[in-house]
Design a protein around this motif. Sequence first.
Motif, mmCIF file in Angstrom:
data_model
loop_
_atom_site.group_PDB
_atom_site.id
_atom_site.type_symbol
_atom_site.label_atom_id
_atom_site.label_comp_id
_atom_site.label_asym_id
_atom_site.label_seq_id
_atom_site.Cartn_x
_atom_site.Cartn_y
_atom_site.Cartn_z
ATOM 1 N N HIS A 1 0.403 -0.160 -7.408
ATOM 2 C CA HIS A 1 0.794 1.378 -6.433
ATOM 3 C C HIS A 1 1.296 2.515 -6.634
ATOM 4 O O HIS A 1 1.706 2.106 -8.228
ATOM 5 C CB HIS A 1 2.200 0.517 -5.800
ATOM 6 C CG HIS A 1 1.377 -0.886 -4.432
ATOM 7 N ND1 HIS A 1 1.820 -1.752 -5.307
ATOM 8 C CD2 HIS A 1 1.485 -0.617 -3.447
ATOM 9 C CE1 HIS A 1 1.503 -2.774 -3.685
ATOM 10 N NE2 HIS A 1 1.237 -2.514 -3.143
ATOM 11 N N LEU B 1 -4.993 -8.106 6.417
ATOM 12 C CA LEU B 1 -4.115 -8.125 4.821
ATOM 13 C C LEU B 1 -5.074 -9.044 4.571
ATOM 14 O O LEU B 1 -5.179 -8.729 2.976
ATOM 15 C CB LEU B 1 -2.793 -7.953 5.236
ATOM 16 C CG LEU B 1 -1.648 -7.647 3.781
ATOM 17 C CD1 LEU B 1 -0.928 -6.908 4.246
ATOM 18 C CD2 LEU B 1 -1.808 -8.960 3.722
ATOM 19 N N GLY C 1 -8.923 -2.071 -0.904
ATOM 20 C CA GLY C 1 -7.333 -1.938 -1.395
ATOM 21 C C GLY C 1 -7.445 -0.467 -2.419
ATOM 22 O O GLY C 1 -6.753 0.022 -2.415
ATOM 23 N N ARG D 1 -10.576 -6.136 -1.774
ATOM 24 C CA ARG D 1 -9.803 -5.581 -3.296
ATOM 25 C C ARG D 1 -10.320 -4.147 -3.372
ATOM 26 O O ARG D 1 -9.987 -3.053 -3.356
ATOM 27 C CB ARG D 1 -10.032 -6.712 -3.662
ATOM 28 C CG ARG D 1 -8.540 -7.895 -3.782
ATOM 29 C CD ARG D 1 -8.463 -9.055 -5.253
ATOM 30 N NE ARG D 1 -9.639 -9.562 -5.793
ATOM 31 C CZ ARG D 1 -10.239 -10.791 -5.279
ATOM 32 N NH1 ARG D 1 -9.501 -11.326 -3.954
ATOM 33 N NH2 ARG D 1 -10.908 -11.566 -5.813
ATOM 34 N N THR E 1 -5.057 1.118 -3.638
ATOM 35 C CA THR E 1 -3.522 -0.114 -3.757
ATOM 36 C C THR E 1 -4.279 -1.296 -4.825
ATOM 37 O O THR E 1 -5.974 -1.921 -4.404
ATOM 38 C CB THR E 1 -3.055 -1.075 -2.841
ATOM 39 O OG1 THR E 1 -2.044 0.062 -2.602
ATOM 40 C CG2 THR E 1 -2.447 -2.410 -3.541
ATOM 41 N N THR F 1 0.534 -1.195 -0.132
ATOM 42 C CA THR F 1 -0.247 -0.088 -0.037
ATOM 43 C C THR F 1 0.291 1.492 -0.012
ATOM 44 O O THR F 1 0.314 2.006 0.037
ATOM 45 C CB THR F 1 -0.868 0.091 0.914
ATOM 46 O OG1 THR F 1 0.078 0.411 2.781
ATOM 47 C CG2 THR F 1 -2.008 -1.278 1.370
ATOM 48 N N ILE G 1 -5.178 -4.181 -6.135
ATOM 49 C CA ILE G 1 -4.567 -6.309 -6.048
ATOM 50 C C ILE G 1 -5.095 -7.311 -7.319
ATOM 51 O O ILE G 1 -6.306 -7.065 -7.514
ATOM 52 C CB ILE G 1 -5.015 -6.131 -4.611
ATOM 53 C CG1 ILE G 1 -4.534 -5.380 -4.132
ATOM 54 C CG2 ILE G 1 -4.687 -7.872 -4.301
ATOM 55 C CD1 ILE G 1 -5.351 -5.476 -2.327
ATOM 56 N N MET H 1 -7.696 -8.423 2.740
ATOM 57 C CA MET H 1 -8.471 -7.563 1.495
ATOM 58 C C MET H 1 -7.254 -8.155 0.527
ATOM 59 O O MET H 1 -8.142 -7.408 -0.548
ATOM 60 C CB MET H 1 -6.846 -6.019 2.635
ATOM 61 C CG MET H 1 -7.137 -4.773 1.308
ATOM 62 S SD MET H 1 -6.360 -3.769 2.067
ATOM 63 C CE MET H 1 -4.807 -4.339 2.189
#
Length: 295
Positions: A91, A193, A206, A203, A212, A62, A214, A196
């Motif tokens: 990212h 985590l 995220g 996601r 972020t 992240t 994913i 996520m």
Amino acid sequence: MSSVSEGRIPDSSVRSITRGPLRAALRADDGVGIEAVYDPCTADDAGAGDPGTVIVVAHGFTGSADRPAVRRAVRTFSRYAAVVSFSFRGHGGSGGLSTVGDREVLDLAAAVSWARSLGYGRVVTVGFSMGGSVVLRHGALYADPAADGEGGRPVAEREGRTEACTGAYADAVVSVSAPARWYYRGTAPMRRLHWMVTRPTGRLVGRYGFRTRIHHDEWDPVPLSPVAAAALIAPAPLLIVHGDRDPYFPLDHPRMLAAAAGEAADLWLERGMGHAENAADETLLTRIAEWAVRR
């Protein structure tokens, strides 16, 4: 392996004409675009730093090249050496989707290769959390051709890969707040985590909550574990740094990494430190930079 959007920058000119950050667009071996930033060394006294060394910074999950904690690390490191920072796939301004430590080794290799193309003969990788696991795998998979005769190719047979990338190896490795093993769920932050990463709703959190992106696929095959990678980094020096108040990974993780690496590794267990770049204060970052240029 890497390419710069405006074309290759001549090695002889970069350090002489660049007084501030230089941004570039790199491309990993699998085609994913990676944003990167070069910061020149700012040491006033030549004895305080090493003009021939560049530190490549790999952020945590992240994070990104522009996050405040990463920029703080860059400012501290640049007092001792030039610095290349970048954003992992999924990212910041990089393309692709995060694979949470798997294909990210290609992103780091692109950044290391670019750092060498700028004219630096010695590269030290410094990774935090997820980035800490990536620098370990990168150190194991990409070897100095002078050390193992691979001619600049990664020792990729360990993961079934054959990407060629001249100069993509690290001369020394620093891993901060890294896990020793995959799929760890022993702490509440790691359970969050995993939620996520593995759940569609996670996601979305995220993407929109942590900026972020994913990937939804599971690892196949499972990449080399950090503890297995640590055993393969020698003869390159390795520094393992971990806080005794890390809420993600307890102290058995750094101890496992150090035990696997044996005499090739230095282990720093930091009193009162939490997790990764957000918990690394200027004093610790300075010590890491000093280790990087003198080791």
